[in-house]
Design a protein around this motif. Structure first.
Motif, short mmCIF file in Angstrom:
data_model
loop_
_atom_site.label_atom_id
_atom_site.label_comp_id
_atom_site.label_asym_id
_atom_site.label_seq_id
_atom_site.Cartn_x
_atom_site.Cartn_y
_atom_site.Cartn_z
N HIS A 190 -0.41 5.51 2.99
CA HIS A 190 -0.86 4.56 4.03
C HIS A 190 -2.30 5.08 4.33
CE1 HIS A 190 2.80 2.62 5.15
NE2 HIS A 190 3.62 3.92 5.12
N ARG A 245 -4.34 3.22 2.02
CA ARG A 245 -4.39 1.53 2.16
C ARG A 245 -5.36 1.54 3.62
NH1 ARG A 245 0.73 -0.99 1.06
NH2 ARG A 245 0.49 -1.05 -1.29
N PRO A 304 5.20 2.65 2.04
CA PRO A 304 4.53 1.40 2.18
C PRO A 304 4.94 0.08 1.90
CG PRO A 304 3.86 2.68 0.47
CD PRO A 304 4.84 3.63 0.96
#
Length: 486
Positions: free
Chosen positions: A44, A47, A124
């Motif tokens: 995460h 990202r 995710p």
């Protein structure tokens, strides 16, 4: 998607979170559930930094849980992960970082933890398999990234292929195994086996570095079932006193895979006599992956072989005219795989030069026996393999030639009982007495990593070159070895 019914690390962590995943270098234990939670947080975090499918993350990390987290985090969100040798100098590291276009670089466990700080520990969304892009040097001495197309599938979909292939080449199976990491995870084989072990549900025991007796102690203490090693390690362990070797119970070992360099027959036989039939050998390269493999019983029947083509691989041996040679006759080895292609990042010319259509040349000379088993005759002309690590003479020569007192230089690898080969620099100074070996090594210190430094420096009045001005490294090596023999 419900991954609980699928194979591999991410599914195992979801269904059996209390299974032991990693025993770190300091003895800290991490379960599969705890590891997946951190992997998800870091995923995460990556990202959130704006990284998307096909982007590159680099890790300059010593052995420990941090590179494991990066490997598995990038592995399920479609990123390329570039592990970098932390022994390299800053200019060497900077070159790789620039070439791979890394958008995120982590250099410590703290950097990795910071990526995941405050992020959710849930899987995710839009998961897709990433890939590792290892950097390997060529004859120019400048490393190039070996880049493979991303699979375009969720990781659980490609895990069965890993499991089948590993079962075929080295009898590794999913279950309650214990894998010992003996080598730096920035090298391709240790890194790949780390990932394989987790997808098989094994526990990783991570060593900070290789030392003969401590490695034996880890095998004994943790009942290690499998490991990846290089021949230099075998040589060093065989040098231990008999009473030291007998102190440790190694009966848990089922598979010890070795690669990275040719293993002397006497050394391999010595380990087999000590450990039993547990040695599995494979031959290939970062580019070709595992192209040939041989188990202990087939090797004992044909000492010295590196095996038959691995599943999905084909082989042919060609002469200098690119014609196939008869059985038993040496030639250049070419392999073709059904497991996918590669390219050198940003270097289509180098990619094309390494191929003959679909066939790749690792650059080695060998022959096939009547049963299709490969025997190596010699490594590629210039490459030095010391302790299982590739060292490229052109890179060292370029650094040496930066010294103003050096007129010419030839770097060669000569046989060494422990390391396989050692680096020797034959230096032509601008004038006699203009330079000492110590001064030259000091000059190299900030330029190239210490493991590339020559172990022997000798001075020459002149070095042989061809009429076109090309250094005749083969003549240099032949003259050097003849002088030692004399």
């Amino acid at each position: 998607m419900d991954i609980s019914r699928l194979p591999g690390f991410y599914a195992i962590a979801a269904t059996d979170p209390d299974r032991l995943a990693v025993i770190d270098t300091d003895g800290t234990e991490t379960t599969y559930g705890e590891l997946l939670a951190e992997v998800n947080r870091v995923s995460h975090g990556l990202r959130a930094r704006g990284l998307g499918t096909g982007d590159v993350v680099a890790g300059v990390l010593p052995n420990g849980i941090a590179p494991v987290v990066m490997l598995m985090a990038t592995g399920h969100i479609g990123l390329y992960y570039v592990p970098i040798n932390w022994h390299l100098t800053e200019p060497e590291i900077d070159y790789i970082l620039a070439d791979c276009d890394a958008k995120v670089v982590v250099r410590s466990a703290e950097d990795v933890a910071a990526l995941g700080e405050g992020r959710p520990d849930t899987l995710p969304g839009e998961r897709t398999s990433g890939a590792v892009m290892w950097y390997t040097s060529g004859t120019t001495g400048f490393p190039k990234g070996v880049q493979r197309p991303l699979p375009g599938a969720e990781p659980e979909q490609i895990v069965p292929l890993y499991q089948w292939f590993l079962g075929e080449v080295c009898d590794l199976r999913a279950g309650d195994g214990v894998h010992l990491v003996t080598s730096p995870m920035y090298h391709s084989s240790p890194c790949a086996h780390t990932q394989f072990a987790l997808h098989l549900g094994h526990t990783l025991v991570v060593s900070a570095k290789f030392e003969p007796e401590p490695i034996l102690a880890l095998i004994d203490r943790h009942r290690v079932t499998n490991a990846m090693m290089v021949p230099t390690m075998f040589h060093r362990m065989l040098q231990l006193p008999a009473e030291t070797r007998e102190r440790y119970d190694l009966s848990s070992l089922g598979q010890v895979v070795h690669t990275g360099a040719a293993c002397p027959v006497a050394v391999k036989q010595g380990i087999l006599d000590w450990w039993g039939p547990v040695l599995y050998e494979y031959y290939g390269s970062t580019e070709s992956t595992i192209a040939f493999a041989v188990g202990p019983h087939d090797w004992l029947a044909r000492p010295g072989t590196v095996g038959r083509p691995a599943p999905t691989f084909e082989v042919k041996i060609l002469d200098e005219a690119d014609q196939e040679v008869p059985q038993g006759e040496p030639g250049m080895i070419y392999v073709k795989s059904g497991m996918g292609t590669f390219e050198y990042r940003k270097d289509p010319a180098k990619t094309a030069a390494s191929m003959r259509g679909e066939w790749y040349a690792p650059g080695d000379i060998g022959y096939l026996d009547k049963d299709g088993y490969l025997f190596l005759c010699d490594r590629r002309t210039d490459l030095i393999i010391s302790g299982g690590v590739n060292i490229y003479p052109a890179e060292i020569e370029a650094a040496i030639l930066e010294h103003p007192a050096v007129a010419d230089v030839a770097v060669i690898g000569v046989p060494d009982e422990e390391w396989g080969h050692k680096v020797v620099a034959l230096v032509q100074p601008v004038e006699e007495g203009a330079l000492t070996a110590g001064e030259l090594l000091g000059h190299l210190e900030p330029r190239i990593a210490r493991f590339k430094h020559p172990r022997v420096v000798e001075f020459r009045a002149e070095l042989p070159r061809t009429p076109t001005g090309k250094l005749s490294r083969s003549k240099v090596k032949a003259d050097y070895l003849a002088g030692r023999a004399g």
